[in-house]
Motif scaffolding. Structure first.
Motif, short mmCIF file in Angstrom:
data_model
loop_
_atom_site.label_atom_id
_atom_site.label_comp_id
_atom_site.label_asym_id
_atom_site.label_seq_id
_atom_site.Cartn_x
_atom_site.Cartn_y
_atom_site.Cartn_z
N GLU A 196 0.95 -1.14 -0.06
CA GLU A 196 0.15 0.05 0.08
C GLU A 196 0.80 1.36 0.08
OE1 GLU A 196 -2.69 0.01 3.03
OE2 GLU A 196 -3.56 -2.16 2.80
N LYS A 197 0.57 2.09 -0.90
CA LYS A 197 1.27 3.45 -1.03
C LYS A 197 0.58 4.64 -0.88
CE LYS A 197 2.60 1.67 -4.80
NZ LYS A 197 3.25 1.28 -6.12
N SER A 198 0.92 5.73 -0.28
CA SER A 198 0.31 6.81 -0.62
C SER A 198 1.26 8.09 -0.84
CB SER A 198 -0.35 7.28 0.81
OG SER A 198 0.37 7.75 1.84
N TYR A 199 0.61 9.22 -1.40
CA TYR A 199 1.59 10.22 -1.98
C TYR A 199 0.81 11.65 -1.64
CZ TYR A 199 3.84 6.97 -5.20
OH TYR A 199 4.45 6.07 -5.81
N ILE A 200 1.60 12.78 -1.50
CA ILE A 200 1.00 13.98 -1.22
C ILE A 200 1.34 14.70 -2.52
CG2 ILE A 200 1.36 16.05 0.12
CD1 ILE A 200 0.18 13.58 1.77
N ALA A 201 0.57 15.45 -2.84
CA ALA A 201 0.79 16.16 -4.16
C ALA A 201 0.17 17.65 -4.13
CB ALA A 201 -0.02 15.66 -5.22
N ILE A 202 0.58 18.76 -4.31
CA ILE A 202 -0.07 19.91 -4.43
C ILE A 202 -0.43 20.19 -6.06
CG2 ILE A 202 -0.04 22.34 -4.14
CD1 ILE A 202 1.80 21.92 -1.73
N VAL A 203 -1.67 20.52 -6.33
CA VAL A 203 -2.05 20.59 -7.72
C VAL A 203 -2.72 21.77 -7.96
CG1 VAL A 203 -2.65 17.94 -7.77
CG2 VAL A 203 -4.45 19.64 -7.24
N PHE A 204 -2.78 22.25 -9.35
CA PHE A 204 -3.05 23.48 -9.76
C PHE A 204 -4.88 23.41 -9.49
CE2 PHE A 204 -5.04 26.04 -13.10
CZ PHE A 204 -4.34 27.25 -13.07
N GLY A 205 -5.30 24.60 -9.11
CA GLY A 205 -6.64 24.85 -9.00
C GLY A 205 -7.27 24.31 -7.69
N ILE A 206 -8.60 24.65 -7.60
CA ILE A 206 -9.33 23.97 -6.50
C ILE A 206 -10.23 22.84 -6.74
CG2 ILE A 206 -11.19 24.75 -4.60
CD1 ILE A 206 -8.36 26.46 -4.39
N VAL A 207 -9.88 21.68 -6.16
CA VAL A 207 -10.40 20.56 -6.55
C VAL A 207 -11.95 20.57 -5.80
CG1 VAL A 207 -10.48 18.14 -6.13
CG2 VAL A 207 -8.10 19.34 -6.69
N ALA A 208 -12.94 20.39 -6.58
CA ALA A 208 -14.46 20.50 -5.75
C ALA A 208 -14.63 19.24 -4.97
CB ALA A 208 -15.19 20.78 -7.12
N SER A 250 6.13 25.88 -9.12
CA SER A 250 7.02 25.48 -8.31
C SER A 250 8.47 24.93 -8.91
CB SER A 250 6.70 24.11 -7.62
OG SER A 250 7.37 23.49 -7.04
N PRO A 251 9.52 25.16 -8.49
CA PRO A 251 10.75 24.66 -8.95
C PRO A 251 10.98 23.17 -9.10
CG PRO A 251 11.10 25.76 -6.86
CD PRO A 251 9.64 25.88 -7.11
N ARG A 252 10.30 22.62 -8.30
CA ARG A 252 10.06 20.99 -8.51
C ARG A 252 9.11 20.52 -8.52
NH1 ARG A 252 10.54 17.55 -2.82
NH2 ARG A 252 9.01 16.33 -4.50
N LEU A 253 8.83 19.30 -8.88
CA LEU A 253 7.44 18.55 -8.78
C LEU A 253 6.87 18.52 -7.51
CD1 LEU A 253 5.34 16.82 -10.56
CD2 LEU A 253 6.92 14.86 -10.01
N LEU A 254 5.89 18.91 -7.33
CA LEU A 254 5.20 18.79 -5.95
C LEU A 254 4.53 17.33 -5.43
CD1 LEU A 254 4.28 22.36 -5.13
CD2 LEU A 254 6.32 21.17 -4.62
N LEU A 255 5.34 16.31 -5.96
CA LEU A 255 5.02 15.18 -5.56
C LEU A 255 5.62 14.28 -4.44
CD1 LEU A 255 2.71 12.66 -6.33
CD2 LEU A 255 3.94 12.09 -8.30
N HIS A 256 5.37 13.63 -3.65
CA HIS A 256 6.06 12.94 -2.61
C HIS A 256 5.54 11.62 -2.13
CE1 HIS A 256 9.01 12.65 0.88
NE2 HIS A 256 7.96 12.27 1.64
N ALA A 257 6.21 10.80 -2.02
CA ALA A 257 5.55 9.20 -1.51
C ALA A 257 5.80 9.16 0.00
CB ALA A 257 6.73 8.16 -2.38
N GLU A 258 4.90 9.47 0.53
CA GLU A 258 4.78 9.57 1.90
C GLU A 258 4.93 8.34 2.90
OE1 GLU A 258 2.80 12.72 4.89
OE2 GLU A 258 1.28 11.27 4.01
N THR A 259 3.79 7.24 2.46
CA THR A 259 4.03 5.98 3.10
C THR A 259 4.23 4.83 2.28
OG1 THR A 259 1.51 6.01 2.76
CG2 THR A 259 2.21 7.23 4.80
N LEU A 260 4.38 3.80 2.62
CA LEU A 260 4.73 2.51 2.19
C LEU A 260 4.55 1.55 3.02
CD1 LEU A 260 5.42 0.82 -0.32
CD2 LEU A 260 7.95 1.11 0.21
#
Length: 221
Positions: free
Chosen positions: A94-106, A192-202
């Motif tokens: 099981e994996k989970s990631y944190i991301a910051i994305v463009f726009g307001i997700v409804a 963002s100067p980097r991809l805002l995607l991080h593998a948080e849990t495994l």
């Protein structure tokens, strides 16, 4: 730019060892570091080659994109490699990631199910293909919304592990990950100067004892 043309910029950040025993390592891969050597001769610096300097028997089990940071498990012997690889193959991890994305997700939470395949003329890009693509499923949950910066923080749980799955799935629903050079539009890319995607849990089962190992790498953004 094809995969064989690309030369990765140097990554000066160190790999952090989060946990270890005689069978495997849990490590935190920095953004900007390849998981395995690239095709170009200049792209030999990578997570596994660095680890093998200290752990000569280390073997890669799974990968993160170069631009993605976060937690990975690395096998330290052939038996562990076989056992861990089987868990990934049979989707027992099981994996989970944190991301910051463009726009307001409804929606507060939802699922993205779009089949993916390699965009061969534009490798390493992937594309949605409803005829020839392989099934790909991502669950998401909104953790916070920041209207003044026009972005949302998401918890992502991929059920499948297709190449670039999270990046392309979010771009396809109109919320590309900030800093994504491959699939984000120019405005989101520049935020963002980097991809805002991080593998948080495994989470996986220990290759020797079967005990559930719950690895965690705090998100740096």
């Amino acid at each position: 730019m094809t995969g064989s043309d690309f030369i990765a910029p140097p990554c000066t950040e160190d790999i952090q060892i989060l946990w270890q025993d005689k069978t495997c390592l849990l490590v935190n891969k920095p953004a900007g570091l390849l998981s395995v050597p690239g095709r170009h001769p200049a792209n030999q610096d990578c997570l596994i080659s660095r680890l093998q300097q200290q752990y000569p028997s280390a073997k890669i089990v799974h990968r993160l994109d170069m631009d993605t940071s976060g937690i990975m498990v690395v096998a330290l012997n052939a038996d562990s490699h076989r056992q861990l690889s089987l868990q990934f193959e049979k989707r027992k991890t099981e994996k989970s990631y944190i991301a910051i994305v463009f726009g307001i997700v409804a929606q507060d939470k939802g699922s993205i199910e779009l089949p993916l395949m390699t965009d061969w003329p534009n490798r390493p890009l992937q594309k949605v293909d409803h005829q020839a693509g392989k099934a790909a499923l991502t669950h998401y949950q909104v953790l916070s919304r920041t209207p003044e910066q026009n972005n949302s923080r998401l918890l992502l749980t991929p059920i499948t592990g297709r190449s670039h799955q999270l990046r392309i799935h979010l771009a396809e629903i109109g919320h590309p990950i900030l800093g994504c050079d491959f699939y984000a539009h120019e405005q989101a890319r520049a935020m963002s100067p980097r991809l805002l995607l991080h593998a948080e849990t495994l989470h996986f089962h220990h290759p020797l004892t079967g005990e559930l190992i719950q690895g965690h790498s705090p998100c740096p953004f």
